[in-house]
Motif scaffolding. Structure first.
Motif, PDB file in Angstrom:
ATOM      1  N   LEU A 122       0.833  -1.209   0.000  1.00 25.95           N
ATOM      2  CA  LEU A 122       0.000   0.000   0.000  1.00 25.95           C
ATOM      3  C   LEU A 122       0.866   1.256   0.000  1.00 25.95           C
ATOM      4  O   LEU A 122       0.590   2.218  -0.725  1.00 25.95           O
ATOM      5  CB  LEU A 122      -0.926   0.017   1.224  1.00 25.95           C
ATOM      6  CG  LEU A 122      -1.983  -1.075   1.280  1.00 25.95           C
ATOM      7  CD1 LEU A 122      -2.852  -0.923   2.530  1.00 25.95           C
ATOM      8  CD2 LEU A 122      -2.871  -1.037   0.044  1.00 25.95           C
TER       9      LEU A 122
ATOM     10  N   LEU B 214       2.201   1.835  -3.447  1.00 26.15           N
ATOM     11  CA  LEU B 214       1.191   2.386  -4.365  1.00 26.15           C
ATOM     12  C   LEU B 214       1.017   3.884  -4.137  1.00 26.15           C
ATOM     13  O   LEU B 214       0.869   4.664  -5.084  1.00 26.15           O
ATOM     14  CB  LEU B 214      -0.158   1.687  -4.147  1.00 26.15           C
ATOM     15  CG  LEU B 214      -0.302   0.268  -4.679  1.00 26.15           C
ATOM     16  CD1 LEU B 214      -1.678  -0.276  -4.330  1.00 26.15           C
ATOM     17  CD2 LEU B 214      -0.083   0.222  -6.183  1.00 26.15           C
ATOM     18  N   LEU B 215       1.032   4.283  -2.872  1.00 24.50           N
ATOM     19  CA  LEU B 215       0.813   5.696  -2.545  1.00 24.50           C
ATOM     20  C   LEU B 215       2.046   6.553  -2.832  1.00 24.50           C
ATOM     21  O   LEU B 215       1.936   7.772  -2.961  1.00 24.50           O
ATOM     22  CB  LEU B 215       0.407   5.841  -1.075  1.00 24.50           C
ATOM     23  CG  LEU B 215      -0.975   5.290  -0.737  1.00 24.50           C
ATOM     24  CD1 LEU B 215      -1.245   5.354   0.757  1.00 24.50           C
ATOM     25  CD2 LEU B 215      -2.066   6.074  -1.475  1.00 24.50           C
TER      26      LEU B 215
ATOM     27  N   ARG C 106      -4.305   7.964  -3.807  1.00 24.16           N
ATOM     28  CA  ARG C 106      -5.344   7.037  -4.279  1.00 24.16           C
ATOM     29  C   ARG C 106      -6.449   6.900  -3.243  1.00 24.16           C
ATOM     30  O   ARG C 106      -6.233   7.138  -2.051  1.00 24.16           O
ATOM     31  CB  ARG C 106      -4.746   5.647  -4.520  1.00 24.16           C
ATOM     32  CG  ARG C 106      -3.686   5.589  -5.613  1.00 24.16           C
ATOM     33  CD  ARG C 106      -3.140   4.170  -5.716  1.00 24.16           C
ATOM     34  NE  ARG C 106      -1.910   4.105  -6.467  1.00 24.16           N
ATOM     35  CZ  ARG C 106      -1.822   3.843  -7.767  1.00 24.16           C
ATOM     36  NH1 ARG C 106      -2.912   3.644  -8.479  1.00 24.16           N
ATOM     37  NH2 ARG C 106      -0.641   3.791  -8.363  1.00 24.16           N
TER      38      ARG C 106
ATOM     39  N   GLU D 239      -9.506   2.184  -5.621  1.00 23.13           N
ATOM     40  CA  GLU D 239      -8.448   2.340  -6.630  1.00 23.13           C
ATOM     41  C   GLU D 239      -7.215   1.521  -6.238  1.00 23.13           C
ATOM     42  O   GLU D 239      -6.540   0.945  -7.090  1.00 23.13           O
ATOM     43  CB  GLU D 239      -8.090   3.820  -6.739  1.00 23.13           C
ATOM     44  CG  GLU D 239      -7.191   4.176  -7.919  1.00 23.13           C
ATOM     45  CD  GLU D 239      -6.806   5.652  -7.910  1.00 23.13           C
ATOM     46  OE1 GLU D 239      -7.260   6.398  -7.005  1.00 23.13           O
ATOM     47  OE2 GLU D 239      -6.039   6.053  -8.787  1.00 23.13           O
ATOM     48  N   MET D 240      -6.909   1.475  -4.950  1.00 22.78           N
ATOM     49  CA  MET D 240      -5.737   0.716  -4.474  1.00 22.78           C
ATOM     50  C   MET D 240      -5.946  -0.769  -4.705  1.00 22.78           C
ATOM     51  O   MET D 240      -5.029  -1.480  -5.131  1.00 22.78           O
ATOM     52  CB  MET D 240      -5.515   0.974  -2.984  1.00 22.78           C
ATOM     53  CG  MET D 240      -4.856   2.294  -2.706  1.00 22.78           C
ATOM     54  SD  MET D 240      -4.452   2.467  -0.956  1.00 22.78           S
ATOM     55  CE  MET D 240      -5.341   3.935  -0.564  1.00 22.78           C
TER      56      MET D 240
ATOM     57  N   LEU E 154      -3.565  -2.904  -7.202  1.00 19.36           N
ATOM     58  CA  LEU E 154      -2.802  -4.031  -6.658  1.00 19.36           C
ATOM     59  C   LEU E 154      -3.092  -5.314  -7.437  1.00 19.36           C
ATOM     60  O   LEU E 154      -2.185  -6.083  -7.778  1.00 19.36           O
ATOM     61  CB  LEU E 154      -3.194  -4.203  -5.187  1.00 19.36           C
ATOM     62  CG  LEU E 154      -2.199  -4.835  -4.240  1.00 19.36           C
ATOM     63  CD1 LEU E 154      -0.863  -4.104  -4.289  1.00 19.36           C
ATOM     64  CD2 LEU E 154      -2.740  -4.799  -2.822  1.00 19.36           C
TER      65      LEU E 154
ATOM     66  N   LEU F  26      -8.453  -4.036   3.717  1.00 22.18           N
ATOM     67  CA  LEU F  26      -7.790  -2.802   3.310  1.00 22.18           C
ATOM     68  C   LEU F  26      -8.054  -1.654   4.289  1.00 22.18           C
ATOM     69  O   LEU F  26      -7.115  -0.995   4.738  1.00 22.18           O
ATOM     70  CB  LEU F  26      -8.274  -2.402   1.918  1.00 22.18           C
ATOM     71  CG  LEU F  26      -7.837  -0.989   1.466  1.00 22.18           C
ATOM     72  CD1 LEU F  26      -6.370  -0.955   1.102  1.00 22.18           C
ATOM     73  CD2 LEU F  26      -8.690  -0.513   0.294  1.00 22.18           C
TER      74      LEU F  26
ATOM     75  N   LEU G 134      -5.485   0.691   6.292  1.00 24.76           N
ATOM     76  CA  LEU G 134      -5.301   2.097   5.902  1.00 24.76           C
ATOM     77  C   LEU G 134      -5.497   3.022   7.097  1.00 24.76           C
ATOM     78  O   LEU G 134      -4.714   3.945   7.319  1.00 24.76           O
ATOM     79  CB  LEU G 134      -6.304   2.490   4.809  1.00 24.76           C
ATOM     80  CG  LEU G 134      -5.870   2.294   3.356  1.00 24.76           C
ATOM     81  CD1 LEU G 134      -7.002   2.714   2.436  1.00 24.76           C
ATOM     82  CD2 LEU G 134      -4.609   3.070   3.038  1.00 24.76           C
TER      83      LEU G 134
ATOM     84  N   TYR H  91      -9.362  10.221  -0.241  1.00 25.06           N
ATOM     85  CA  TYR H  91      -8.072   9.908  -0.841  1.00 25.06           C
ATOM     86  C   TYR H  91      -7.016   9.808   0.244  1.00 25.06           C
ATOM     87  O   TYR H  91      -7.101  10.478   1.280  1.00 25.06           O
ATOM     88  CB  TYR H  91      -7.671  10.995  -1.850  1.00 25.06           C
ATOM     89  CG  TYR H  91      -8.344  10.850  -3.195  1.00 25.06           C
ATOM     90  CD1 TYR H  91      -9.664  11.233  -3.366  1.00 25.06           C
ATOM     91  CD2 TYR H  91      -7.655  10.334  -4.281  1.00 25.06           C
ATOM     92  CE1 TYR H  91     -10.297  11.097  -4.595  1.00 25.06           C
ATOM     93  CE2 TYR H  91      -8.273  10.203  -5.511  1.00 25.06           C
ATOM     94  CZ  TYR H  91      -9.590  10.587  -5.668  1.00 25.06           C
ATOM     95  OH  TYR H  91     -10.207  10.448  -6.885  1.00 25.06           O
TER      96      TYR H  91
END
Lengths: 442, 115
Positions: free
Chosen positions: B16, B19-20, B25, B29-30, B34, B49, B53, B77
């Motif tokens: 994660l 990705l960020l 995101r 979307e994550m 992924l 998730l 997060l 976001y």
């Protein structure tokens, strides 16, 4: 049940596991948005809405399990350290004033003192649990209400020792203490002006003016200085963060104009009063001879060289004794227990102020930041002015030392403000700013 | 091929954060990014998730903000903080050390490190 209702029911089941109710709306909104996105993606692949919703819910997992995991993460932050410090200051204030009251000819009955501190503790604990988001929803109304209440009290007040006091039976309010709550009202007004560009900036300058005029009428130079200092800091903070919706390259000039105007107005008023009044400058310093003797006593006590000698000084000190002890508790503590005690107390108060400002700057919501910052700075400036005034460096007489100086009005107001600040830190994570339609960047 | 959950549990946070690192995101979307990047090896559930997060946000590694999406929907976001950026680099170094050591052992032969 329609697909939308199924999604809402799922979110409700998830949030039902969250023991902290303030966090539920924010979690529900996020989960709901995700489920809608996933449902839309399945629909775009050719699924019907019912099947898409069902699959999205299945992918999310058991709502109770998801809710329990989120419950472990979303808890109010109790702020035990700051609460403990606030209670410690109250205990020191109660203890100090109690010792003072063991002397003969004491002006304050012990029962009244204990009652005042008990009430202050109750006020602090109650304010710690209030939902400060409600203040943001009615920001302008709260500002107007506080201003109207202040005007009414000033009109109905009398004068005691040159200061405005409002009395109703046994209840007595020192109106100079408006300076402690006016910054909060101003910060709410700044919050209401977010996104309004130059118009908002100018209205903030006007919002500063009305309470400033009241403080001048009270009169309270120290209060006016405190109020102006905190308001300027809060305003600059909001401007620097771009909350007025002003373009970055214009933020600094946009902020400087109201600040320069405020400083100019306060300075001009001060000079005008000093020049006009025969003893104007002396009055600003609350009496030069008495203050200088008092401050000499403070310095000597803190340096451990004892009280100043001479019959005349002793006589002056004797006449001032009741007021020395009640108005200058740190001096009394220094004399009785040594300078180290006073230094430790001041350091603890500085730590409290620094923690408050630091946490305020990290708050996620504008409302939380503004409220917490105005409160932390009010606490810090009160302490700073008090120390400067006590140590011969102050130009104006101090207002109060929060929780420690005797004075029910300042005690209760400081307790309410600190309670509100702790409420922000406790539940600020769950508060979101209400959207404002930006009327175009300036 | 489905992967044992115990292998995934410690590494989801790194994924994660990575990705960020690239861009801000939102949650859905994550999950999609992924799955696409890993050829569906990592099919992260939304129920896994969001607690992760929010935990990363509490730790100060990420921060969130809201933005209007289509049809009057508001999306939350996430973006990496400076602390999160440093943590992401650190975790990637740890992972590379770990994966390199694992590969040496699994491939065996003369390349094995004697203990």
């Amino acid at each position: 049940m329609s697909p939308t209702e199924k999604i809402q029911a799922y979110c409700k089941d998830v949030c039902g596991q969250l023991r902290w109710k303030e966090a539920r709306p924010m979690v529900a909104q996020e989960i709901c948005a995700h489920l809608c996105d996933q449902r839309d993606a399945y629909t775009a692949q050719g699924m019907c809405e019912d099947a898409a919703t069902q699959e999205a819910l299945r992918q999310m997992g058991d709502p109770a399990a998801v809710g329990r995991q989120l419950d472990r993460i979303h808890r109010p932050r109790a702020q035990w350290a700051m609460l403990a410090l606030a209670c410690l200051f109250m205990a020191i204030g109660l203890g100090t004033n109690w010792l003072i009251n063991t002397l003969a000819d004491s002006p304050v009955p012990a029962a009244r003192l204990a009652g005042a501190y008990a009430a202050a503790l109750a006020v602090l604990l109650c304010c710690r649990r209030i939902n400060f988001a409600a203040l943001g929803r009615h920001a302008i109304k709260v500002y107007a209400l506080m201003l109207c209440a202040a005007v009414s009290l000033v009109l109905c007040s009398g004068t005691v020792n040159g200061s405005a006091v409002w009395r109703a039976g046994p209840l007595q309010l020192q109106l100079a203490c408006f300076a402690i709550v006016f910054p909060l009202a101003f910060s709410l007004f700044v919050y209401a002006m977010r996104g309004r560009g130059r118009t908002g900036v100018l209205l903030c300058a006007a919002a500063w003016l009305a309470p400033a005029a009241l403080l001048r009428a009270v009169p309270a130079w120290s209060g006016l200085a405190l109020y102006t200092g905190v308001c300027m800091a809060v305003f600059c903070f909001a401007a620097a963060r771009g909350w007025f919706g002003i373009a970055p390259r214009r933020r600094l000039p946009g902020a400087l104009l109201p600040i320069a105007s405020a400083l100019g107005a306060v300075s001009a008023l001060g000079v005008f009063c000093a020049v006009r009044s025969p003893g104007g400058l002396r009055a600003l310093r609350a009496g030069t001879a008495d203050m200088e003797t008092l401050q000499a006593l403070v310095l000597q006590a803190l340096s451990g060289t004892g009280a100043p000698g001479g019959a005349e000084s002793a006589q002056l000190l004797t006449s001032l004794l009741p007021y020395i002890r009640t108005s200058y508790p740190l001096l009394y503590l220094s004399q009785r227990f040594g300078a180290a005690v006073a230094v430790l107390i001041v350091l603890a108060m500085a730590l409290f102020a620094v923690l408050g400002v630091r946490k305020a700057l990290r708050e996620k919501s504008m409302l939380g930041s503004l409220l917490a910052l105005s409160t932390a700075l009010t606490f810090a400036l009160q302490t700073a002015f008090y120390m400067l005034g006590t140590m011969r460096f102050g130009l104006i007489a101090p207002l109060s030392l929060p929780f420690i100086s005797y004075g029910s009005t300042s005690l209760l107001l400081n307790a309410a403000l600190v309670g509100l600040m702790l409420s922000v830190f406790r539940s600020g994570e769950a508060v979101r700013d209400r959207e404002v339609r930006v009327e175009g960047c300036a | 091929m489905s992967i044992d959950k115990s292998l995934l549990s410690g590494s989801t946070a790194i994924l994660l954060l990575k990705l960020l690192e690239e861009k801000d995101r939102y949650g859905y979307e994550m999950i999609e990014a992924l799955a696409a990047r890993s050829d569906h090896t990592f099919d992260l559930k939304a129920g896994t998730l969001y607690p992760l997060l929010h935990s990363l946000e509490n730790s100060g590694l990420v921060e969130s903000y809201e933005q209007k999406a289509d049809f009057d929907r508001t999306r939350k976001y996430y973006r990496l903080t400076e602390k999160g950026r440093r943590a992401s680099c650190e975790k990637q170094r740890e992972w590379e050390t770990y994966a390199s050591a694992m590969n040496r052992v699994l491939k065996g032969g003369a390349g094995c490190v004697a203990h």
